[in-house]
Write a protein that holds these residues in place. Structure first.
Motif: not given
Ligand SMILES: *Cc1c(COP(=O)(O)O)cnc(C)c1O
Length: 370
Positions: A261-281, A292-296
């Protein structure tokens, strides 16, 4: 390309010999005792030690555990229980099945656990209990909810079915409420080869009542004396023995999940303003049952991942008050916009402990490529 299934079929391969050995040992034991025997008692003792709880009562399922707790609290017709609007059916069904009324409260838009403010506004004169649930990877805000329960004089039932092994502020999941529950159904973090559940409580009297109710109101000493109208929610000896052996590996498996999970969240950190939100770290109050991701553009992302051999899963697309079974309990002029939105956007990625680093990397690469 090999496909990574969301639900791995080889979850128990590692313990297959152990299982066969357990079945042989119990199957050939002269005592021929298959439910509620010494192995169930030993498993309960191990969970007591593991959690530090005063009492742990093994029972038929997580759903059974919720019903046993509600019944032991004497919750029934005329009583209301506040439950999250987003979650699995047992949250509402257990309440209805003891004759009480579920009242739905909306969730936080990011953590997806029930919002204490929404719980508080749902409390009425009839409220007997509040029943938050830990979701996906985040434990509910138990400090606030337990203060709220105390302030309003209602019971706190902690649905910790998916968070066994999680710890919040030093206190394990299951220990925050007047009672908590675990589920051992296959897909849960301490899942097994069949059905099972447990009630966790520090309230000795409540524990004793739950113990009676799980076996038709008998006290375990005198048969055919029924002190209360109970249920058949007993525990299997083979599963008790199997889980007893697997308990020592739980912390390690959860640690592997948390690292993925930590690895995923780190990799996905930059996606938040591009429509994919990682869970809270973080680690406190986290238990990675599901990532669980939240994806537009959820459906597009899902297809994209499927093309790359990554299986995903959509949990709870329809909030509980919008389900045909529970719509009659949805209060008018109450809305659950965050539960609706989460249902439309969440997408769960594989996170089981035996994923290899290369597989984890492939999954993260595939999400980032999208
Ligand atoms: C799985 C689950 C349950 C029910 O557990 P079973 O063992 O399947 O009956 C209850 N609540 C939550 C939040 C769950 O995820």
């Amino acid at each position: 390309m090999t496909t990574l299934p969301f639900f791995p079929p080889d979850l128990f391969d590692h313990d297959r010999d152990l299982l066969l050995e357990t079945v042989r040992r119990i199957g050939t034991d002269p005592a021929q005792r298959f439910i509620l025997g010494e192995r169930t008692a030993a498993f309960e003792a191990a969970l007591r030690e593991h959690t530090g709880a005063a009492d742990v009562i093994a029972c038929g399922s997580g759903t059974g555990a919720l019903m046993l707790v509600l019944r032991a609290m004497d919750i029934g017709p005329g009583d209301e229980v506040v439950v999250p609007a987003l979650g699995c059916a047992p949250l509402a069904a257990s309440v209805v099945n003891v004759g009480a009324t579920p009242v739905f409260a909306d969730v936080h838009p990011w953590t997806m656990v029930v919002e204490p403010y929404e719980v508080e506004t749902a409390i009425t004169e009839q409220t007997a209990a509040i029943m938050p649930a830990h979701m996906f990877s985040v434990m509910a805000d138990m400090p606030t909810l337990s203060a709220l329960a105390e302030r309003h004089g209602v019971r706190l039932v902690e649905d910790s079915a998916v968070a066994q092994g999680g710890v919040l502020g030093g206190l394990p999941a299951g220990r925050w409420g007047d009672a908590g529950v675990y589920s051992f159904v296959q897909v849960k973090t301490f899942g097994t080869i069949g059905e099972g559940g447990a009630v966790v409580t520090d309230d000795a009297a409540l524990g004793q009542l739950v113990r009676m109710l799980r076996n038709h109101g008998q006290d375990g000493r005198t048969r055919f004396v029924h002190h209360a109208i109970g249920y058949n929610s007993r525990f299997d000896e083979i599963i008790a023995d199997y889980q007893l052996h697997r308990l020592s590996g739980l912390a390690e498996r959860l640690e592997r999940r948390a690292r993925i999970a930590e690895y995923y969240t780190e990799r996905f950190a930059d996606l938040a303003d591009r429509g994919i939100q990682a869970p809270p770290p973080g680690r406190d109050g986290r238990c990675y049952y599901v990532y669980c991701l939240l994806a537009e553009r959820r459906e597009d992302l899902r297809r994209h991942l499927a093309h790359r051999g990554v299986g995903t899963h959509v949990y709870y697309p329809t909030p509980l008050p919008a389900q045909p079974a529970f719509a009659q309990y949805a209060r008018s002029r109450r809305f659950w916009p965050h539960a609706e939105l989460a249902g439309a956007r969440m997408l769960a990625l594989p996170i089981y402990p035996h994923l290899t680093d290369a597989q984890v990397e492939h999954i993260a690469d595939s999400v980032c490529a999208f």
